[in-house]
Design an enzyme around this catalytic site. Structure first.
Site, PDB file in Angstrom:
ATOM      1  CB  CYS A  75      -0.880  -0.026   1.245  1.00  0.00           C
ATOM      2  SG  CYS A  75      -1.650   1.531   1.666  1.00  0.00           S
ATOM      3  CD  GLU A  76      -0.030   5.188  -4.112  1.00  0.00           C
ATOM      4  OE1 GLU A  76      -0.678   6.232  -4.257  1.00  0.00           O
ATOM      5  OE2 GLU A  76       0.555   4.612  -5.049  1.00  0.00           O
ATOM      6  CG  HIS A  77      -2.525   5.611   0.813  1.00  0.00           C
ATOM      7  ND1 HIS A  77      -3.692   5.024   0.399  1.00  0.00           N
ATOM      8  CD2 HIS A  77      -2.253   6.586  -0.089  1.00  0.00           C
ATOM      9  CE1 HIS A  77      -4.110   5.620  -0.705  1.00  0.00           C
ATOM     10  NE2 HIS A  77      -3.249   6.563  -1.022  1.00  0.00           N
ATOM     11  CG  HIS A  78      -1.183   3.160   5.757  1.00  0.00           C
ATOM     12  ND1 HIS A  78      -2.314   3.001   4.968  1.00  0.00           N
ATOM     13  CD2 HIS A  78      -1.463   4.156   6.621  1.00  0.00           C
ATOM     14  CE1 HIS A  78      -3.240   3.851   5.356  1.00  0.00           C
ATOM     15  NE2 HIS A  78      -2.750   4.576   6.354  1.00  0.00           N
ATOM     16  CD  GLN A 116      -8.227  -4.177  -4.206  1.00  0.00           C
ATOM     17  OE1 GLN A 116      -7.941  -4.200  -3.011  1.00  0.00           O
ATOM     18  NE2 GLN A 116      -9.280  -4.807  -4.685  1.00  0.00           N
ATOM     19  CG  HIS A 144      -6.037  -3.429   1.412  1.00  0.00           C
ATOM     20  ND1 HIS A 144      -5.309  -2.598   0.597  1.00  0.00           N
ATOM     21  CD2 HIS A 144      -6.962  -4.020   0.610  1.00  0.00           C
ATOM     22  CE1 HIS A 144      -5.786  -2.685  -0.643  1.00  0.00           C
ATOM     23  NE2 HIS A 144      -6.782  -3.535  -0.654  1.00  0.00           N
ATOM     24  CB  CYS A 146      -3.474  -0.047   5.773  1.00  0.00           C
ATOM     25  SG  CYS A 146      -4.356  -0.215   4.218  1.00  0.00           S
TER      26      CYS A 146
END
Length: 184
Positions: A75-78, A116, A144, A146
């Site tokens: 995940c690019e956010h976390h 995703q 996920h 996250c």
């Protein structure tokens, strides 16, 4: 990829969370993480062009489906993992890809910091562009970390994304048949 920079950053994180980067169990952690990042982000700057370039002539245009292609991504956010299955349907335009090439296409786009929704789009667009498919439909089901281990903390939650391109956008009967064959 700058492994030295990653190692330095990981050492700083270890220290910042209150651990001793020189403790026996952590001494080689920066190197292990740098090596891991090199592997799991191997898709950065890559496309599926070389995989889908090898194709075979076919005289009909019957739907091809490959389902349950396992993948994992970050995940690019976390920078936490997400993983699941990709289901691909496409309508050939005189050429079909080898089945392993579809799985390699999934890997290329999964091996980078990702969301995703974009992963689903990139796989479908690659089939349209590099295989010149008449249509492509991609469904991705994923779990996920996250969502599991932080924030809302809901283990087992599944996210499903779908993209339809070409004839799958305009032919609802064809789209429904693809869904049925994918198990939806």
């Amino acid at each position: 990829m700058d492994k030295e920079k990653i190692e330095q950053a990981v050492a700083l994180i270890i220290e910042a969370v209150g651990e001793d980067p020189h403790r026996e169990g952590l001494i080689e952690t920066p190197q292990r993480i740098a090596k891991m990042y090199e592997e799991i982000f191997a898709g950065l700057g890559q496309t599926a062009e070389k995989h889908l370039a090898k194709s075979f002539e076919i005289v009909d245009d019957n739907m091809v489906i490959e389902k349950d292609i396992f993948f994992h991504s970050m995940c690019e956010h976390h920078f936490l993992p997400f993983w699941g299955k990709v289901h691909i349907a496409y309508i050939p335009n005189g050429r079909v890809a080898g089945l392993s090439k579809l799985a390699r296409t999934v890997e290329v786009y999964a091996k980078k910091p990702q969301i995703q929704e974009r992963l689903t789009i990139e796989i479908a667009e690659a089939l349209m562009e590099y295989l010149q498919a008449k249509g492509a439909m991609v469904v991705v089901e994923a779990e996920h970390m996250c969502m599991n281990m932080r924030g809302i903390r809901k283990p087992g939650t599944s996210t499903v994304t779908c993209v339809a391109k070409g004839v799958f956008e305009t032919d609802q009967t064809l789209k429904d048949e693809a869904y049925r064959l994918m198990g939806y």
